[in-house]
Design a protein around this motif. Structure first.
Motif, PDB file in Angstrom:
ATOM      1  N   ARG A  55       0.939  -1.186   0.127  1.00 13.66           N
ATOM      2  CA  ARG A  55       0.057  -0.059  -0.120  1.00 13.66           C
ATOM      3  C   ARG A  55       0.862   1.290   0.037  1.00 13.66           C
ATOM      4  N   ARG A  56       2.032   1.089   0.506  1.00 15.38           N
ATOM      5  CA  ARG A  56       2.960   2.398   0.521  1.00 15.38           C
ATOM      6  C   ARG A  56       4.097   2.340  -0.585  1.00 15.38           C
ATOM      7  N   VAL A  57       3.891   1.615  -1.431  1.00 13.74           N
ATOM      8  CA  VAL A  57       5.353   1.698  -2.328  1.00 13.74           C
ATOM      9  C   VAL A  57       5.013   2.935  -3.076  1.00 13.74           C
ATOM     10  N   PHE A  58       3.939   3.859  -3.230  1.00 16.01           N
ATOM     11  CA  PHE A  58       4.029   4.952  -4.169  1.00 16.01           C
ATOM     12  C   PHE A  58       4.240   6.220  -3.110  1.00 16.01           C
ATOM     13  N   GLU A  59       4.320   5.834  -1.749  1.00 18.22           N
ATOM     14  CA  GLU A  59       4.477   6.973  -1.019  1.00 18.22           C
ATOM     15  C   GLU A  59       5.955   7.534  -1.030  1.00 18.22           C
ATOM     16  N   GLY A  98      11.971   6.914  -6.252  1.00 22.47           N
ATOM     17  CA  GLY A  98      11.666   6.447  -7.603  1.00 22.47           C
ATOM     18  C   GLY A  98      10.283   6.203  -7.938  1.00 22.47           C
ATOM     19  N   LEU A  99       9.695   5.329  -7.300  1.00 24.14           N
ATOM     20  CA  LEU A  99       8.264   4.957  -7.499  1.00 24.14           C
ATOM     21  C   LEU A  99       7.147   6.267  -7.239  1.00 24.14           C
ATOM     22  N   SER A 100       7.438   7.127  -6.418  1.00 25.39           N
ATOM     23  CA  SER A 100       6.645   8.353  -6.134  1.00 25.39           C
ATOM     24  C   SER A 100       6.815   9.082  -7.283  1.00 25.39           C
ATOM     25  N   ILE A 101       7.830   9.574  -7.848  1.00 18.19           N
ATOM     26  CA  ILE A 101       8.151   9.971  -8.788  1.00 18.19           C
ATOM     27  C   ILE A 101       7.674   9.586 -10.333  1.00 18.19           C
ATOM     28  N   THR A 102       7.795   8.109 -10.415  1.00 14.59           N
ATOM     29  CA  THR A 102       6.962   7.599 -11.419  1.00 14.59           C
ATOM     30  C   THR A 102       5.338   7.697 -11.352  1.00 14.59           C
ATOM     31  N   TYR A 103       4.904   7.454 -10.178  1.00 14.67           N
ATOM     32  CA  TYR A 103       3.498   7.989  -9.912  1.00 14.67           C
ATOM     33  C   TYR A 103       3.003   9.220 -10.571  1.00 14.67           C
ATOM     34  N   ASN A 104       3.778  10.254  -9.940  1.00 12.90           N
ATOM     35  CA  ASN A 104       3.471  11.485 -10.331  1.00 12.90           C
ATOM     36  C   ASN A 104       3.500  11.684 -11.906  1.00 12.90           C
TER      37      ASN A 104
END
Lengths: 117, 582
Positions: B520-524, B539-545
């Motif tokens: 649940r937290r990988v995009f945090e 990395g993943l939060s930037i990808t998410y954005n």
């Protein structure tokens, strides 16, 4: 048929000229815009192959100056940068745009295309 | 139990390390803010509540206590008046008799018996017997149930007292009859200086009745003692008649007195007493304070209950609100930090991009020269026959030219990739883009013998999107997958068109996977499982954005030990989100 070859890299421009010569195409080569313009005063060039990025005077600038004096000259651009912007600027007036390193056969093919029009 | 409960409900900011120094990154000590908020709010809400409750408590208690004292005093006074009246009445009756009759008529026992009968009738009991005693202390006449005629009282103290003061009321005593009774005697002075005494016994039944009829709350006890502390009437809790009273005899007072004292067991009691004038009697009313305060205890319990309930509710609300607010503060601060980091990261990326572009450009020129030189050599072989037509040399030169071409492709892509631009829409072939991104990672895949497959459905159309952002998204996802996989893993990339006209690209690996809690937290932002290995958790939060910026959606499915699948859904022709206006 007179061809003008301008690139600031002497090794590149001299070798390219030699290879064209081997294929029966004679080209005058220069490493700066000043010499090229001087030569253009005496030789009626049909085609100019210019490097886009050169110190002092860029290929695009040289193109403009040549074009003012000799409106019939056709142009082919060579560039190592390959940016989208250069491409758009170079391609608006139908100039051919080739990204270094180039393949000689491709260059000759494009030369022939341009000279035919 | 409490610990695990706390662990479960602990807010996110609780375990943050407290940085007392360093740059502004940890401006807020959230735990401290939380504690301060809780302490202050609890202080200003609970203190007035407690104060008011305490005041109310004391006021109520003291009013109840004074009421207890008052009611006790009232019963003591009333009872004292009744008993005084009772005794006065009988005293007056005897007084009347001695004045109304001559000594001779009293000496007549038949007459005396008639008087006794009349008295018993008229006063409703109390008079037991009656006797006449002369100045020498000799009982000269007697009527009553005992034979006391001729008894000599001259050496008895009551006789001396009645001679002195003219009237006497005795203590309760058993006497010859072995029944508690008391004696009233009045003296009558004859005109010749002689005197005689009329004496009557009273039973204590009427007293006892009077006292027992008193309604006394709180295990109340009403009785009489004499000035030596001997019980004159039976008591309920303080002994039988004529036994000594357990408490000391109270000091003399002509008024009704009520005090709070302790009994022999140390228990507080309400002790009310009054000296009955001209008698040796002291009326005593004793009440157990504890029993009296029973109703107060109930009130007190309600008060305390109300206080405890209020405090609990207030504390719960304060804790909840403080935790919620501070947690929000923390989340906001995290977001602020994230944007700072993103800014940092973005500018770093930009400079890396510029650097890469510069390097690519610089390398391109020598590559072009190598290309031309090798081409020239080949030309020389091909066009001038004087050089031996050695196929090995031609192959070598071809290899050089091919390598230059490969390098050229890479530098061209690098130039294209590093180009910084705003969201720029163009038609993009997803399959081609994926293959292009994979070409950057191709070597790593080869070295680690990771099997990469790309399956793009024919139906997938060109999508209108931002090339640079898409490249970055997939490069991030593929790099993540590589990091998760062991050597020899499998990476499956597929692109299909779904019913909602979205291109669904899934990047599926068979790596270590993500635990359910982390999923649940990988995009945090800042969530990273490899902080020790230098991961920033961005990395993943930037990808998410990035996916959000181009109007897409990203999901993740994972099973620990089995693998992870990132699913990016891209709209075919949706408009990307506008970036913040500058």
């Amino acid at each position: 048929m007179n061809i003008l070859l301008v690139d600031d890299e002497i090794e590149l421009v001299s070798t390219l000229a030699e290879r064209l010569e081997i294929r029966g195409i004679e080209a005058h080569w220069f490493t700066n815009a000043k010499d090229a313009l001087k030569s253009a005063e005496t030789v009626p060039y049909d085609l100019a192959i210019l490097d886009v990025k050169m110190p002092r005077t860029s290929g695009l600038e040289l193109r403009d100056r040549l074009k003012r004096k000799y409106p019939n000259i056709k142009f082919i651009f060579l560039t190592g940068h390959g940016s989208e912007e250069d491409y758009r600027r170079g391609a608006v007036d139908g100039a051919v745009y080739l990204v270094k390193p180039i393949q000689i056969d491709q260059l000759i093919a494009r030369m022939n295309e341009i000279l035919k029009t | 139990m409490m610990r695990t409960l706390f662990e479960k409900w602990k807010p996110a900011f609780w375990n943050l390390p407290v940085h007392t120094q360093g740059p502004f990154k940890h401006m807020f000590n959230f735990r401290r803010i939380w504690k301060l908020t809780v302490a202050l709010t609890a202080g200003v809400t609970l203190l007035p509540l407690i104060a008011i409750t305490l005041i109310d408590y004391n006021v109520t208690q003291s009013s109840i206590e004074s009421e207890i004292l008052l009611t006790t005093a009232r019963s003591v006074s009333n009872t004292k008046r009744s008993i005084s009246f009772f005794l006065d009445e009988r005293k007056s009756a005897l007084d009347f008799l001695v004045h109304n009759n001559t000594f001779e008529s009293l000496m007549d026992e038949s007459n005396l018996a008639r008087i006794l009968r009349d008295l018993q009738k008229g006063f409703g009991g109390g008079f037991e017997d009656m006797g006449v005693i002369d100045a020498a202390g000799l009982q000269r006449a007697y009527v009553g149930p005992y034979n006391l005629k001729g008894k000599d009282y001259s050496d008895q103290s009551w006789f001396r007292k009645v001679v002195e003061s003219g009237i006497y009321i005795s203590d309760v005593f058993l006497g010859f009859r072995n029944v508690p009774h008391l004696v009233i005697a009045v003296k009558y002075d004859l005109p010749d200086g002689d005197f005689y005494i009329l004496r009557s016994s009273l039973d204590t039944y009427r007293f006892i009745l009077l006292l027992s009829e008193l309604e006394l709350s709180g295990r109340g006890d009403a009785f009489m003692i004499n000035d030596h502390g001997i019980l004159q009437t039976p008591s309920r809790y303080h002994g039988k008649v004529l036994e000594p009273f357990s408490l000391p005899v109270p000091a003399y007072s002509d008024r009704t007195e009520v005090h709070e004292i302790q009994d022999v067991k140390g228990e507080p009691i309400i002790f009310g007493y009054a000296y009955i004038p001209n008698t040796p009697f002291i009326l005593v009313i004793v009440k157990l304070k504890r029993a009296m305060m029973k109703s107060w205890h109930q009130t007190r319990l309600q008060l305390i209950g109300f206080l405890v309930a209020s405090i609990t509710i207030i504390l719960l609300v304060i804790l909840g609100v403080a935790t919620y607010l501070v947690n929000n503060l923390y989340v906001t601060d995290q977001k602020r930090l994230m944007s700072l980091h993103q800014l940092e990261y973005g500018s770093k990326m930009a400079s890396i991009g510029r650097l890469a572009a510069g390097i690519a450009h610089e390398i391109n020129n020598p590559l072009a020269i190598i290309n031309e030189k090798a081409g020239l050599i080949k030309d020389l072989f091909c066009y001038k026959k004087e050089y031996a037509d050695d196929p090995r040399l031609i192959r070598t030169i071809d290899a050089i030219i091919a390598s230059v071409e490969r390098c050229g492709t890479i530098t061209k892509r690098l130039l294209g990739f590093s180009r910084q631009s705003d969201v720029m829409l163009q038609k993009i072939d997803v399959g081609e883009l994926l293959r292009e991104v994979l070409s950057f990672t191709g070597k790593e895949a080869e070295y680690r013998s990771i099997d990469v497959t790309v399956a793009v459905q024919d139906a997938v159309p060109l999508i209108e999107s931002d090339r640079g952002k898409l490249q970055q998204i997939f490069l991030n996802l593929i790099n993540n997958s590589f990091a998760a996989m062991e050597d020899g893993g499998h990476l499956e990339i597929s692109a299909v068109l779904n019913a909602a006209r979205e291109v669904v690209v899934s990047v599926k690996d068979d790596g270590c996977g993500i635990s359910e809690a982390d999923l649940r937290r990988v995009f945090e932002p800042f969530f990273s499982t490899k902080t020790q290995k230098g991961g920033t958790g961005l990395g993943l939060s930037i990808t998410y954005n990035l996916v959000k910026e181009i109007g897409g959606q990203i999901d993740v499915e994972s099973e620990e030990g089995v693998g992870t699948c990132f699913i990016v859904r891209l709209p075919v022709d949706a408009q990307p989100k506008k970036e913040n206006p500058k």
